[in-house]
Design a protein around this motif. Structure first.
Motif, PDB file in Angstrom:
ATOM      1  N   ILE A 169       0.815  -1.225   0.000  1.00 12.19           N
ATOM      2  CA  ILE A 169       0.000   0.000   0.000  1.00 12.19           C
ATOM      3  C   ILE A 169       0.844   1.268   0.000  1.00 12.19           C
ATOM      4  N   ALA A 170       2.114   1.176   0.399  1.00  9.83           N
ATOM      5  CA  ALA A 170       2.967   2.361   0.455  1.00  9.83           C
ATOM      6  C   ALA A 170       4.436   1.939   0.464  1.00  9.83           C
ATOM      7  N   ARG A 171       5.296   2.894   0.117  1.00 16.57           N
ATOM      8  CA  ARG A 171       6.737   2.622   0.108  1.00 16.57           C
ATOM      9  C   ARG A 171       7.492   3.944   0.132  1.00 16.57           C
ATOM     10  N   ASP A 172       8.789   3.835   0.310  1.00 15.47           N
ATOM     11  CA  ASP A 172       9.670   4.990   0.238  1.00 15.47           C
ATOM     12  C   ASP A 172       9.902   5.347  -1.233  1.00 15.47           C
ATOM     13  N   THR A 173      10.396   6.544  -1.488  1.00 17.16           N
ATOM     14  CA  THR A 173      10.760   6.912  -2.860  1.00 17.16           C
ATOM     15  C   THR A 173      12.201   6.504  -3.173  1.00 17.16           C
ATOM     16  N   THR A 174      12.997   6.288  -2.129  1.00 16.43           N
ATOM     17  CA  THR A 174      14.391   5.877  -2.323  1.00 16.43           C
ATOM     18  C   THR A 174      14.450   4.392  -2.640  1.00 16.43           C
ATOM     19  N   ARG A 175      15.072   4.048  -3.740  1.00 14.17           N
ATOM     20  CA  ARG A 175      15.139   2.662  -4.161  1.00 14.17           C
ATOM     21  C   ARG A 175      16.231   1.911  -3.396  1.00 14.17           C
ATOM     22  N   ILE A 176      16.077   0.580  -3.304  1.00 12.26           N
ATOM     23  CA  ILE A 176      17.030  -0.262  -2.581  1.00 12.26           C
ATOM     24  C   ILE A 176      18.278  -0.496  -3.420  1.00 12.26           C
ATOM     25  N   LYS A 206      -7.493   4.330   5.762  1.00 17.96           N
ATOM     26  CA  LYS A 206      -7.093   5.284   6.795  1.00 17.96           C
ATOM     27  C   LYS A 206      -5.587   5.216   7.049  1.00 17.96           C
ATOM     28  N   ILE A 207      -5.059   3.988   7.111  1.00 21.43           N
ATOM     29  CA  ILE A 207      -3.628   3.804   7.357  1.00 21.43           C
ATOM     30  C   ILE A 207      -2.816   4.397   6.200  1.00 21.43           C
ATOM     31  N   GLN A 208      -3.236   4.081   4.986  1.00 26.07           N
ATOM     32  CA  GLN A 208      -2.526   4.590   3.806  1.00 26.07           C
ATOM     33  C   GLN A 208      -2.572   6.117   3.758  1.00 26.07           C
ATOM     34  N   ARG A 209      -3.738   6.674   4.049  1.00 27.41           N
ATOM     35  CA  ARG A 209      -3.906   8.132   4.028  1.00 27.41           C
ATOM     36  C   ARG A 209      -3.005   8.784   5.080  1.00 27.41           C
ATOM     37  N   ALA A 210      -2.941   8.179   6.272  1.00 28.19           N
ATOM     38  CA  ALA A 210      -2.103   8.721   7.351  1.00 28.19           C
ATOM     39  C   ALA A 210      -0.630   8.692   6.966  1.00 28.19           C
ATOM     40  N   MET A 211      -0.203   7.620   6.295  1.00 28.04           N
ATOM     41  CA  MET A 211       1.197   7.525   5.868  1.00 28.04           C
ATOM     42  C   MET A 211       1.546   8.616   4.861  1.00 28.04           C
ATOM     43  N   ILE A 212       0.685   8.803   3.870  1.00 26.54           N
ATOM     44  CA  ILE A 212       0.946   9.813   2.843  1.00 26.54           C
ATOM     45  C   ILE A 212       0.928  11.216   3.449  1.00 26.54           C
ATOM     46  N   LYS A 213       0.075  11.417   4.441  1.00 30.61           N
ATOM     47  CA  LYS A 213      -0.047  12.725   5.097  1.00 30.61           C
ATOM     48  C   LYS A 213       1.251  13.145   5.784  1.00 30.61           C
ATOM     49  N   GLU A 261       4.506  17.404  12.008  1.00 32.08           N
ATOM     50  CA  GLU A 261       5.451  16.497  12.654  1.00 32.08           C
ATOM     51  C   GLU A 261       6.050  15.490  11.683  1.00 32.08           C
ATOM     52  N   GLY A 262       5.601  15.537  10.429  1.00 30.22           N
ATOM     53  CA  GLY A 262       5.979  14.520   9.458  1.00 30.22           C
ATOM     54  C   GLY A 262       7.464  14.447   9.164  1.00 30.22           C
ATOM     55  N   LYS A 263       8.107  15.601   9.032  1.00 25.58           N
ATOM     56  CA  LYS A 263       9.534  15.614   8.659  1.00 25.58           C
ATOM     57  C   LYS A 263      10.380  14.871   9.683  1.00 25.58           C
ATOM     58  N   GLN A 300      14.250   7.048   8.570  1.00 27.01           N
ATOM     59  CA  GLN A 300      15.161   7.204   7.424  1.00 27.01           C
ATOM     60  C   GLN A 300      14.422   7.164   6.082  1.00 27.01           C
ATOM     61  N   TYR A 301      13.295   7.868   6.036  1.00 29.08           N
ATOM     62  CA  TYR A 301      12.522   8.008   4.803  1.00 29.08           C
ATOM     63  C   TYR A 301      12.647   9.432   4.296  1.00 29.08           C
ATOM     64  N   LYS A 302      12.639   9.592   2.984  1.00 31.07           N
ATOM     65  CA  LYS A 302      12.554  10.918   2.390  1.00 31.07           C
ATOM     66  C   LYS A 302      11.103  11.300   2.163  1.00 31.07           C
ATOM     67  N   GLU A 303      10.323  10.341   1.668  1.00 30.00           N
ATOM     68  CA  GLU A 303       8.920  10.588   1.327  1.00 30.00           C
ATOM     69  C   GLU A 303       8.211   9.247   1.219  1.00 30.00           C
ATOM     70  N   ILE A 304       6.952   9.191   1.625  1.00 32.16           N
ATOM     71  CA  ILE A 304       6.141   7.979   1.473  1.00 32.16           C
ATOM     72  C   ILE A 304       5.182   8.196   0.312  1.00 32.16           C
ATOM     73  N   VAL A 305       5.116   7.229  -0.587  1.00 34.81           N
ATOM     74  CA  VAL A 305       4.208   7.304  -1.723  1.00 34.81           C
ATOM     75  C   VAL A 305       3.336   6.056  -1.771  1.00 34.81           C
ATOM     76  N   VAL A 306       2.217   6.173  -2.464  1.00 37.07           N
ATOM     77  CA  VAL A 306       1.325   5.028  -2.657  1.00 37.07           C
ATOM     78  C   VAL A 306       2.043   3.965  -3.475  1.00 37.07           C
ATOM     79  N   SER A 307       1.869   2.725  -3.083  1.00 37.24           N
ATOM     80  CA  SER A 307       2.488   1.611  -3.808  1.00 37.24           C
ATOM     81  C   SER A 307       1.417   0.601  -4.187  1.00 37.24           C
TER      82      SER A 307
END
Length: 281
Positions: free
Chosen positions: A107-114, A233-240, A246-248, A255-262
């Motif tokens: 449902i979600a992931r980081d933008t930084t690739r492994i 709700k969980i997915q929306r909270a993550m993207i928010k 307090e998100g930053k 150690q995330y830069k940004e959370i995006v929908v996956s």
């Protein structure tokens, strides 16, 4: 009599329409949603890193979450394969397996690739992957995609076949780096997330000898037993987290830069890797 029955029926229907609906988040009722996090570092370090994330999630979703990790990556992956977690974060290759077997959905992931890292001692360590022939190489677990499989492929491309090195498994990335620092292994496989989380005094004694190709990062994946409304709700909270006040700080803590929908298609490349390495899924 018939009019009385109709009146009672109408009254019951009216009560059902105006009564507040009781919606439980999942079949466990009011029990916490069990959230598993892969132990790339020592369990207590993992707990401390993710604590702000879970406090935020409970506030946004309005339901308690239970954090869980494991003593080793192998033990954690075993629990995922058993369907223990309502939601979990970890190895994309494990996701490929459980999405097919148990129906977990990303449902979600980081933008930084492994990417995998081949790490050695800065002083007196090997200067090239080709120098690892007949040496010990440490990995966290046999099927960890970044720190193991991608690194093994990198060493093989340098002309050193898997059976030409002595492989040891340590259970976590922290233990891999420790094995290299203590001279128990000539090199180790890791990933940027865990390497960057090392204390400065340890990291300064190590050097990244080589970095692998990049693939899609660890997913947040949900079990089909979780109700879709709660998953939303969980997915929306993550993207928010990307714009919440307090998100930053929370993203920095994990150690995330940004959370995006996956979604499941993000991990087709991992299915190709599994097929190439003849890993069943």
């Amino acid at each position: 009599m018939r009019r009385a029955l109709l009146t009672i029926s109408t009254l019951c229907l009216a009560l059902l329409l105006v009564a507040p609906a009781v919606v439980l988040p999942h079949p466990h009722g009011d029990e916490p949603i069990l959230f598993g996090i892969a132990p790339q570092q020592e369990p207590e370090k993992v707990r401390a890193m993710w604590a702000p994330f879970f406090r935020y999630l409970e506030k946004e979703v309005g339901h308690p979450f239970a954090f869980e990790t494991a003593s080793s990556i192998e033990e954690f992956q075993k629990r995922v394969l058993e369907g223990r977690y309502d939601i979990w974060w970890g190895n994309p290759l494990t996701y490929v397996q459980v999405s097919k077997r148990l129906g977990y959905q990303a449902i979600a992931r980081d933008t930084t690739r492994i990417a995998g890292l081949l790490v050695v001692l800065k002083e007196d360590g090997p200067k090239s992957p080709s120098e690892l022939r007949s040496k010990k190489v440490a990995y966290s677990a046999p099927d960890a995609i970044g720190g193991t499989l991608l690194v093994q492929a990198l060493i093989a491309k340098a002309g050193v076949a898997p059976d030409q090195v002595e492989t040891i498994y340590t259970g976590s990335h922290d233990a891999v780096y420790k094995a290299v620092l203590e001279g128990k292994a000539a090199a180790g496989g890791g990933v940027p997330r865990s390497f960057n989380a090392l204390p400065a005094e340890q990291r300064e004694k190590l050097v990244v000898l080589a970095k692998t190709e990049e693939v899609a990062p660890q997913p947040f994946a949900v079990h089909p037993r979780l109700y879709r409304s709660v998953v939303a709700k969980i997915q929306r909270a993550m993207i928010k987290l990307n714009w919440a006040p307090e998100g930053k700080d929370i993203l920095q803590s994990i150690q995330y830069k940004e959370i995006v929908v996956s979604n499941d298609f993000d991990y087709d490349v991992h299915r190709e890797v599994a097929q190439r390495l003849k890993i069943p899924f």
